[in-house]
Write a protein that holds these residues in place. Structure first.
Motif, PDB file in Angstrom:
ATOM      1  N   HIS A  79       8.704  -3.019 -10.313  1.00  0.00           N
ATOM      2  CA  HIS A  79       8.939  -1.845  -9.872  1.00  0.00           C
ATOM      3  C   HIS A  79       8.383  -0.944  -8.814  1.00  0.00           C
ATOM      4  O   HIS A  79       8.914  -0.293  -8.123  1.00  0.00           O
ATOM      5  CB  HIS A  79       9.378  -0.951 -11.132  1.00  0.00           C
ATOM      6  CG  HIS A  79      10.362  -1.229 -12.125  1.00  0.00           C
ATOM      7  ND1 HIS A  79      10.341  -2.440 -12.833  1.00  0.00           N
ATOM      8  CD2 HIS A  79      11.639  -0.876 -11.992  1.00  0.00           C
ATOM      9  CE1 HIS A  79      11.647  -2.611 -13.219  1.00  0.00           C
ATOM     10  NE2 HIS A  79      12.203  -1.699 -13.106  1.00  0.00           N
ATOM     11  N   LEU A  80       7.121  -1.230  -8.925  1.00  0.00           N
ATOM     12  CA  LEU A  80       6.106  -0.549  -7.514  1.00  0.00           C
ATOM     13  C   LEU A  80       6.557  -1.260  -6.305  1.00  0.00           C
ATOM     14  O   LEU A  80       6.681  -0.605  -5.343  1.00  0.00           O
ATOM     15  CB  LEU A  80       4.665  -0.627  -8.091  1.00  0.00           C
ATOM     16  CG  LEU A  80       4.071   0.163  -9.046  1.00  0.00           C
ATOM     17  CD1 LEU A  80       2.693  -0.079  -9.325  1.00  0.00           C
ATOM     18  CD2 LEU A  80       4.336   1.646  -8.596  1.00  0.00           C
TER      19      LEU A  80
ATOM     20  N   ALA B 175       9.431  -2.421  -5.697  1.00  0.00           N
ATOM     21  CA  ALA B 175      10.923  -1.838  -5.618  1.00  0.00           C
ATOM     22  C   ALA B 175      10.975  -0.441  -5.056  1.00  0.00           C
ATOM     23  O   ALA B 175      11.524   0.189  -4.126  1.00  0.00           O
ATOM     24  CB  ALA B 175      11.769  -1.991  -6.564  1.00  0.00           C
ATOM     25  N   LEU B 176       9.816   0.293  -5.384  1.00  0.00           N
ATOM     26  CA  LEU B 176       9.649   1.739  -4.974  1.00  0.00           C
ATOM     27  C   LEU B 176       9.204   1.717  -3.584  1.00  0.00           C
ATOM     28  O   LEU B 176       9.620   2.587  -2.766  1.00  0.00           O
ATOM     29  CB  LEU B 176       8.466   2.183  -6.011  1.00  0.00           C
ATOM     30  CG  LEU B 176       8.228   3.725  -5.544  1.00  0.00           C
ATOM     31  CD1 LEU B 176       9.344   4.745  -5.583  1.00  0.00           C
ATOM     32  CD2 LEU B 176       6.814   4.066  -6.490  1.00  0.00           C
ATOM     33  N   ARG B 177       8.078   0.802  -3.136  1.00  0.00           N
ATOM     34  CA  ARG B 177       7.845   0.533  -1.790  1.00  0.00           C
ATOM     35  C   ARG B 177       8.953   0.572  -0.893  1.00  0.00           C
ATOM     36  O   ARG B 177       9.094   0.659   0.182  1.00  0.00           O
ATOM     37  CB  ARG B 177       6.646  -0.179  -1.788  1.00  0.00           C
ATOM     38  CG  ARG B 177       6.141  -0.581  -0.315  1.00  0.00           C
ATOM     39  CD  ARG B 177       5.092   0.659   0.077  1.00  0.00           C
ATOM     40  NE  ARG B 177       5.890   1.432   1.151  1.00  0.00           N
ATOM     41  CZ  ARG B 177       5.272   2.581   1.775  1.00  0.00           C
ATOM     42  NH1 ARG B 177       4.187   2.929   1.489  1.00  0.00           N
ATOM     43  NH2 ARG B 177       6.015   3.155   2.654  1.00  0.00           N
ATOM     44  N   GLU B 178       9.895  -0.499  -1.174  1.00  0.00           N
ATOM     45  CA  GLU B 178      11.121  -0.750  -0.620  1.00  0.00           C
ATOM     46  C   GLU B 178      11.867   0.591  -0.222  1.00  0.00           C
ATOM     47  O   GLU B 178      12.438   0.576   0.692  1.00  0.00           O
ATOM     48  CB  GLU B 178      11.968  -1.856  -1.233  1.00  0.00           C
ATOM     49  CG  GLU B 178      11.308  -3.355  -1.133  1.00  0.00           C
ATOM     50  CD  GLU B 178      12.334  -4.104  -1.763  1.00  0.00           C
ATOM     51  OE1 GLU B 178      13.610  -4.000  -1.659  1.00  0.00           O
ATOM     52  OE2 GLU B 178      11.864  -4.986  -2.541  1.00  0.00           O
ATOM     53  N   ALA B 179      12.211   1.214  -1.436  1.00  0.00           N
ATOM     54  CA  ALA B 179      12.950   2.398  -1.210  1.00  0.00           C
ATOM     55  C   ALA B 179      12.000   3.410  -0.183  1.00  0.00           C
ATOM     56  O   ALA B 179      12.653   4.134   0.723  1.00  0.00           O
ATOM     57  CB  ALA B 179      13.195   3.200  -2.443  1.00  0.00           C
ATOM     58  N   MET B 180      10.635   3.467  -0.131  1.00  0.00           N
ATOM     59  CA  MET B 180      10.203   4.407   0.807  1.00  0.00           C
ATOM     60  C   MET B 180      10.201   3.870   2.256  1.00  0.00           C
ATOM     61  O   MET B 180      10.255   4.444   3.337  1.00  0.00           O
ATOM     62  CB  MET B 180       8.485   4.389   0.310  1.00  0.00           C
ATOM     63  CG  MET B 180       8.320   5.128  -1.105  1.00  0.00           C
ATOM     64  SD  MET B 180       6.625   4.867  -1.811  1.00  0.00           S
ATOM     65  CE  MET B 180       5.770   5.916  -0.524  1.00  0.00           C
ATOM     66  N   ASP B 181      10.094   2.449   2.425  1.00  0.00           N
ATOM     67  CA  ASP B 181      10.259   1.989   3.649  1.00  0.00           C
ATOM     68  C   ASP B 181      11.652   2.406   4.063  1.00  0.00           C
ATOM     69  O   ASP B 181      11.877   2.223   5.435  1.00  0.00           O
ATOM     70  CB  ASP B 181      10.044   0.399   3.552  1.00  0.00           C
ATOM     71  CG  ASP B 181       8.611   0.171   3.372  1.00  0.00           C
ATOM     72  OD1 ASP B 181       7.800   1.130   3.472  1.00  0.00           O
ATOM     73  OD2 ASP B 181       8.166  -1.031   2.791  1.00  0.00           O
ATOM     74  N   ALA B 182      12.627   2.578   3.233  1.00  0.00           N
ATOM     75  CA  ALA B 182      13.958   2.710   3.670  1.00  0.00           C
ATOM     76  C   ALA B 182      14.220   4.218   3.942  1.00  0.00           C
ATOM     77  O   ALA B 182      15.244   4.698   4.399  1.00  0.00           O
ATOM     78  CB  ALA B 182      15.166   2.251   2.711  1.00  0.00           C
TER      79      ALA B 182
ATOM     80  N   HIS C   8       0.804  -1.042  -0.107  1.00  0.00           N
ATOM     81  CA  HIS C   8       0.145  -0.064   0.074  1.00  0.00           C
ATOM     82  C   HIS C   8       1.052   1.133  -0.064  1.00  0.00           C
ATOM     83  O   HIS C   8       1.997   1.267   0.679  1.00  0.00           O
ATOM     84  CB  HIS C   8      -0.933   0.052   1.255  1.00  0.00           C
ATOM     85  CG  HIS C   8      -1.920   1.032   0.967  1.00  0.00           C
ATOM     86  ND1 HIS C   8      -3.055   0.807   0.084  1.00  0.00           N
ATOM     87  CD2 HIS C   8      -2.376   2.047   1.942  1.00  0.00           C
ATOM     88  CE1 HIS C   8      -3.844   2.071   0.264  1.00  0.00           C
ATOM     89  NE2 HIS C   8      -3.556   2.714   1.420  1.00  0.00           N
ATOM     90  N   PHE C   9       0.492   2.152  -0.908  1.00  0.00           N
ATOM     91  CA  PHE C   9       1.338   3.553  -0.834  1.00  0.00           C
ATOM     92  C   PHE C   9       0.661   4.717  -0.106  1.00  0.00           C
ATOM     93  O   PHE C   9       1.159   5.691  -0.032  1.00  0.00           O
ATOM     94  CB  PHE C   9       1.505   3.802  -2.097  1.00  0.00           C
ATOM     95  CG  PHE C   9       2.569   3.057  -2.946  1.00  0.00           C
ATOM     96  CD1 PHE C   9       3.737   3.299  -3.272  1.00  0.00           C
ATOM     97  CD2 PHE C   9       1.899   1.762  -3.624  1.00  0.00           C
ATOM     98  CE1 PHE C   9       4.592   2.323  -3.717  1.00  0.00           C
ATOM     99  CE2 PHE C   9       2.683   0.907  -4.317  1.00  0.00           C
ATOM    100  CZ  PHE C   9       4.223   1.233  -4.487  1.00  0.00           C
ATOM    101  N   GLY C  10      -0.408   4.458   0.390  1.00  0.00           N
ATOM    102  CA  GLY C  10      -1.258   5.610   1.292  1.00  0.00           C
ATOM    103  C   GLY C  10      -2.296   6.415   0.610  1.00  0.00           C
ATOM    104  O   GLY C  10      -1.959   6.342  -0.543  1.00  0.00           O
TER     105      GLY C  10
ATOM    106  N   PRO D 137      14.578  -4.557 -11.279  1.00  0.00           N
ATOM    107  CA  PRO D 137      13.880  -3.729 -10.302  1.00  0.00           C
ATOM    108  C   PRO D 137      14.518  -3.255  -9.071  1.00  0.00           C
ATOM    109  O   PRO D 137      14.296  -2.142  -8.657  1.00  0.00           O
ATOM    110  CB  PRO D 137      12.708  -4.732  -9.670  1.00  0.00           C
ATOM    111  CG  PRO D 137      12.463  -5.752 -11.064  1.00  0.00           C
ATOM    112  CD  PRO D 137      13.677  -5.993 -11.443  1.00  0.00           C
ATOM    113  N   ASP D 138      15.500  -4.129  -8.653  1.00  0.00           N
ATOM    114  CA  ASP D 138      16.024  -3.892  -7.460  1.00  0.00           C
ATOM    115  C   ASP D 138      17.164  -2.667  -7.603  1.00  0.00           C
ATOM    116  O   ASP D 138      17.488  -1.623  -6.616  1.00  0.00           O
ATOM    117  CB  ASP D 138      17.079  -4.796  -6.582  1.00  0.00           C
ATOM    118  CG  ASP D 138      18.290  -5.152  -7.468  1.00  0.00           C
ATOM    119  OD1 ASP D 138      18.308  -4.872  -8.701  1.00  0.00           O
ATOM    120  OD2 ASP D 138      19.210  -6.085  -6.944  1.00  0.00           O
ATOM    121  N   GLY D 139      17.442  -2.435  -8.710  1.00  0.00           N
ATOM    122  CA  GLY D 139      18.395  -1.128  -9.228  1.00  0.00           C
ATOM    123  C   GLY D 139      17.336   0.189  -9.069  1.00  0.00           C
ATOM    124  O   GLY D 139      17.850   1.542  -8.771  1.00  0.00           O
TER     125      GLY D 139
END
Length: 442
Positions: free
Chosen positions: A375-376, A378-385, A6-8, A323-325
């Motif tokens: 990629h979404l 992967a994006l959520r992982e970056a946000m969580d970081a 979820h992205f909010g 995606p991890d890139g």
């Protein structure tokens, strides 16, 4: 959808396009000739001799296209304004060009879609090339005047403004190697063009704010840079590539510094960095894949080698799917810039997957769905970081003119029959709509 994080509720979901790639109508309502009109009509420059003369005919079909975006359910639409529609010769104002974007913005608002305008997506007026185009420092003032004209007309209704799109690509491909318009081969001399674009960014931020713009920022292209091996030579080459590709286009804006000092120094004036480093409300990021870099061969013209490793999955454009890139690019920016990094909008992400309609008229582009879902995540992982990302704009809303590749590569959620201009939502269109619906449902 349950398999995506979820992205909010405040997260913005959108799609992106660009004027020369979709509008067509290049000779209508007073539009002047752009550098891409000239380039695409030069034999040998664009695959199969394709041009943007008609493209997706969006200039005439924008109402239907916006209705289709409303069916998709997006919050926002990122489009670009054609500078030669507004100032055909780079000076004179064409009211009919402003009228078109007036109609487009109002139509978006009627459908509850936030207009998100890019001032420059590579199609500058050809007339300015007579004075050197982007090699001439004066173009920053010309661009500021253009920004003022458009801002005064539209800023009361446009939600967010992007100044310039992908300054690095316009610099390196348009002026370094000549693969894109205007087709100049300046090598590292193209970094002077980069400096002038940075100046134009700063001046346009000032002009837009004076015109009442609410949110302003650039739309940069960034990539995670990976050395092809662990050798010192490859690591050094990758470090230099990172400075040229990523940091040269962001350090001046965020850190008020030039990262290539002593390596390649632009001709600059006192106060330039103060002008470039105008406060911005967000950083737009276009990103598709990491870039592998190896050491250059002795005597090579450029001091690094852009490598395409074997054994990876690629899209139909030949870009690797990693995606991890995406995660690592974003977390790397956070590590590099810290508190200087503003909130981020992903302004382009997608891929060329060239599936065509089956006998039943359905475009089964599962590869695009898989790419976007990965990629979404992967994006959520970056946000969580800890990376502050506030929106995602898929590239692209529909298939279009893909620059030097003409119509051979399809990035759209919507399939376009260029002969009939039929729009056909792909499987990915329905999937993206379901993603947005699920996010809103919580």
């Amino acid at each position: 959808m349950s398999d995506l994080p979820h992205f909010g509720p405040e997260f913005t979901w959108g799609v992106s396009t660009a004027s020369y790639q979709i509008e067509g109508a290049v000779d209508e309502d007073g539009r002047g000739r752009s550098i891409w009109d000239e380039f695409s009509h030069t034999p040998g420059r664009v695959k199969d001799g394709d041009t943007g003369d008609v493209a997706c005919d969006h200039y005439h079909r924008y109402r239907d296209d916006v209705a289709l975006m409303a069916d998709l359910g997006v919050d926002a639409y990122r489009f670009s304004i054609s500078w030669p529609r507004i100032q055909p010769d780079g000076v004179r104002v064409e009211p009919r060009g402003l009228d078109f974007y007036d109609r487009l913005v109002d139509t978006l608002l009627e459908h509850g879609i936030e207009p998100s305008a890019t001032l420059f997506h590579w199609d500058s007026p050809l007339a300015l090339e007579a004075d050197g185009g982007w090699e001439n420092r004066d173009i920053a003032e010309r661009f500021a005047e253009y920004a003022r004209i458009v801002g005064e007309r539209l800023s009361d209704r446009v939600t967010r403004w992007f100044t310039l799109n992908e300054t690095v690509i316009f610099t390196l491909l348009g002026h370094g190697t000549g693969i894109h318009a205007p087709g100049k081969e300046l090598g590292f001399g193209a970094l002077q063009v980069a400096w002038h674009q940075l100046l134009a960014h700063g001046r346009s931020v000032q002009a837009l704010r004076a015109a009442g713009a609410r949110q302003v920022g650039p739309a940069n292209n960034h990539t995670q840079v990976r050395p092809i091996d662990d050798s010192e030579a490859s690591r050094d080459a990758a470090g230099l590539f990172d400075l040229i590709y990523n940091r040269a286009f962001l350090d001046p804006i965020l850190l008020k510094s030039w990262p290539l000092a002593g390596i390649v120094d632009p001709v600059a004036q006192d106060g330039d960095l103060d002008l470039i480093a105008q406060p911005i409300d967000f950083l737009g990021i276009n990103s598709y894949n990491p870039q592998y870099i190896g050491a250059a061969e002795p005597g090579a013209a450029i001091p690094f080698d852009m490598v395409t490793p074997e054994g990876l999955e690629y899209n139909d454009f030949g870009w690797p799917i990693i995606p991890d890139g995406f995660t690592q690019m974003l977390t790397g920016l956070k590590e590099t810039y810290g508190d200087a990094l503003p909130p981020i909008l992903i302004t382009e992400n997608g891929g060329a997957f060239n599936e065509t309609p089956g006998d039943d008229g359905r475009v089964r582009d599962q590869r695009r769905i898989d790419y976007t879902a990965a990629h979404l995540a992967a994006l959520r992982e970056a946000m969580d970081a800890g990376v502050d990302v506030r929106g995602y704009f898929h590239w692209s809303f529909m298939d279009n003119f893909e620059w030097a590749e003409g119509y051979s590569q399809r990035f759209g959620l919507t399939w376009v029959d260029y002969a009939t201009q039929q729009r056909l939502p792909k499987d990915s269109f329905a999937w993206y709509r379901s993603v947005i619906d699920a996010q809103r449902a919580g």
